[in-house]
Motif scaffolding. Sequence first.
Motif, short mmCIF file in Angstrom:
data_model
loop_
_atom_site.label_atom_id
_atom_site.label_comp_id
_atom_site.label_asym_id
_atom_site.label_seq_id
_atom_site.Cartn_x
_atom_site.Cartn_y
_atom_site.Cartn_z
N PRO A 71 96.31 101.63 75.49
CA PRO A 71 97.02 101.05 76.63
C PRO A 71 96.61 99.63 77.03
O PRO A 71 97.34 98.95 77.70
N GLY A 72 95.45 99.17 76.65
CA GLY A 72 95.02 97.84 77.08
C GLY A 72 94.17 97.17 76.02
O GLY A 72 93.80 97.77 75.01
N ASP A 73 93.86 95.91 76.26
CA ASP A 73 93.09 95.15 75.29
C ASP A 73 91.67 95.68 75.09
O ASP A 73 91.11 95.55 74.01
N LEU A 74 91.08 96.26 76.13
CA LEU A 74 89.74 96.84 75.96
C LEU A 74 89.78 98.00 74.97
O LEU A 74 88.91 98.12 74.11
N ALA B 137 82.72 88.95 67.69
CA ALA B 137 84.10 89.16 67.26
C ALA B 137 84.95 89.68 68.42
O ALA B 137 86.08 89.22 68.64
N LEU B 138 84.41 90.62 69.18
CA LEU B 138 85.15 91.15 70.33
C LEU B 138 85.37 90.08 71.40
O LEU B 138 86.43 90.02 72.02
N GLY B 139 84.38 89.23 71.61
CA GLY B 139 84.53 88.15 72.58
C GLY B 139 85.67 87.22 72.20
O GLY B 139 86.48 86.83 73.05
N PHE B 140 85.75 86.86 70.93
CA PHE B 140 86.86 86.01 70.47
C PHE B 140 88.20 86.73 70.58
O PHE B 140 89.20 86.14 70.98
N TYR B 141 88.22 88.01 70.24
CA TYR B 141 89.45 88.78 70.32
C TYR B 141 89.95 88.83 71.77
O TYR B 141 91.11 88.55 72.05
N TRP B 142 89.05 89.15 72.69
CA TRP B 142 89.47 89.26 74.09
C TRP B 142 89.82 87.91 74.70
O TRP B 142 90.70 87.81 75.54
N LYS B 143 89.14 86.85 74.27
CA LYS B 143 89.51 85.50 74.74
C LYS B 143 90.91 85.14 74.26
O LYS B 143 91.70 84.57 75.00
N ALA B 144 91.23 85.47 73.02
CA ALA B 144 92.56 85.20 72.48
C ALA B 144 93.63 85.99 73.22
O ALA B 144 94.77 85.53 73.35
N LYS B 145 93.29 87.16 73.73
CA LYS B 145 94.24 88.01 74.44
C LYS B 145 94.36 87.64 75.92
O LYS B 145 95.25 88.11 76.61
N ALA B 146 93.47 86.80 76.42
CA ALA B 146 93.49 86.42 77.83
C ALA B 146 94.73 85.58 78.16
O ALA B 146 95.31 84.96 77.27
N PRO B 147 95.13 85.56 79.42
CA PRO B 147 96.27 84.71 79.80
C PRO B 147 96.03 83.26 79.38
O PRO B 147 94.96 82.70 79.63
N GLY B 148 96.99 82.69 78.73
CA GLY B 148 96.87 81.32 78.26
C GLY B 148 96.40 81.22 76.81
O GLY B 148 96.49 80.17 76.20
N GLY B 149 95.87 82.30 76.26
CA GLY B 149 95.44 82.29 74.86
C GLY B 149 94.04 81.74 74.67
O GLY B 149 93.33 81.39 75.62
N PHE B 150 93.64 81.65 73.43
CA PHE B 150 92.27 81.28 73.09
C PHE B 150 91.90 79.87 73.52
O PHE B 150 90.81 79.62 74.00
N TRP B 151 92.79 78.92 73.36
CA TRP B 151 92.45 77.52 73.62
C TRP B 151 92.62 77.11 75.07
O TRP B 151 92.31 76.00 75.44
N TYR B 152 93.10 78.00 75.91
CA TYR B 152 93.23 77.69 77.33
C TYR B 152 91.84 77.70 77.96
O TYR B 152 91.08 78.66 77.83
N TYR B 153 91.52 76.62 78.65
CA TYR B 153 90.19 76.51 79.26
C TYR B 153 90.17 77.22 80.60
O TYR B 153 90.89 76.86 81.53
N GLU B 154 89.37 78.22 80.70
CA GLU B 154 89.11 78.93 81.95
C GLU B 154 87.59 79.01 82.05
O GLU B 154 86.94 79.57 81.17
N PRO B 155 87.00 78.42 83.09
CA PRO B 155 85.53 78.28 83.15
C PRO B 155 84.74 79.58 82.97
O PRO B 155 83.75 79.60 82.23
N ARG B 156 85.16 80.65 83.62
CA ARG B 156 84.37 81.90 83.52
C ARG B 156 84.43 82.49 82.11
O ARG B 156 83.42 82.95 81.59
N GLU B 157 85.62 82.47 81.51
CA GLU B 157 85.75 82.99 80.15
C GLU B 157 84.92 82.14 79.18
O GLU B 157 84.24 82.67 78.30
N THR B 158 85.00 80.84 79.35
CA THR B 158 84.26 79.92 78.48
C THR B 158 82.76 80.13 78.64
O THR B 158 82.02 80.17 77.65
N MET B 159 82.31 80.29 79.87
CA MET B 159 80.89 80.51 80.12
C MET B 159 80.42 81.82 79.48
O MET B 159 79.34 81.87 78.89
N CYS B 160 81.23 82.84 79.57
CA CYS B 160 80.88 84.12 78.93
C CYS B 160 80.72 83.95 77.42
O CYS B 160 79.77 84.45 76.82
N LEU B 161 81.66 83.23 76.79
CA LEU B 161 81.57 83.02 75.34
C LEU B 161 80.35 82.16 74.98
O LEU B 161 79.67 82.43 73.99
N VAL B 162 80.08 81.14 75.77
CA VAL B 162 78.92 80.29 75.51
C VAL B 162 77.63 81.11 75.62
O VAL B 162 76.74 81.02 74.76
#
Length: 159
Positions: free
Chosen positions: A43-46, A83-108
């Motif tokens: 049912p969801g990306d998780l 791999a899961l971090g990249f997958y979930w970032k790609a599924k986030a609103p705006g897609g992988f290349w959309y800059y969202e500070p919290r998502e970016t900080m989590c990946l960093v």
Amino acid sequence: FFSGAPPMIARPVPASACCLAYATALAAACFAAPYAERAPWLPGDLWKGLALDVLGTAVVFRFSRRYSNSSVYDPFWVLAPLALGFYWKAKAPGGFWYYEPRETMCLVLLWAWATRFLVGVPWDGWTRGLAHEDWRYEQIRTQRMPSEAAYWAFSLASL
């Protein structure tokens, strides 16, 4: 709980098999990802990420079982979250290349953690292969499991 390390038993795994295990797991997850996207029972990306992680786990576990060496699975604990971090970032609103500070900080932070582990505790499986199994797995196998089948059932359940 455990008393003393058992003697090292040779359980060799060639470097090519170690690399192939992870390449196959990645290929299987990439192949299965489009099917996971369309699966109504996920049912969801998780849940979709969990399904892909379980698939990767099954592939690497099969390699570790083939060579009778649970240490083949060790890098998965670091590589799967990346791999899961990249997958979930790609599924986030705006897609992988959309800059969202919290998502970016989590990946960093995730990359910093993984880099620290991969550099600080290099895994010989990538370059030389494995000569033996980690002593803890050997100890569980010899001192706590009544049979080889019980050990592998325990090993799979503990992943």
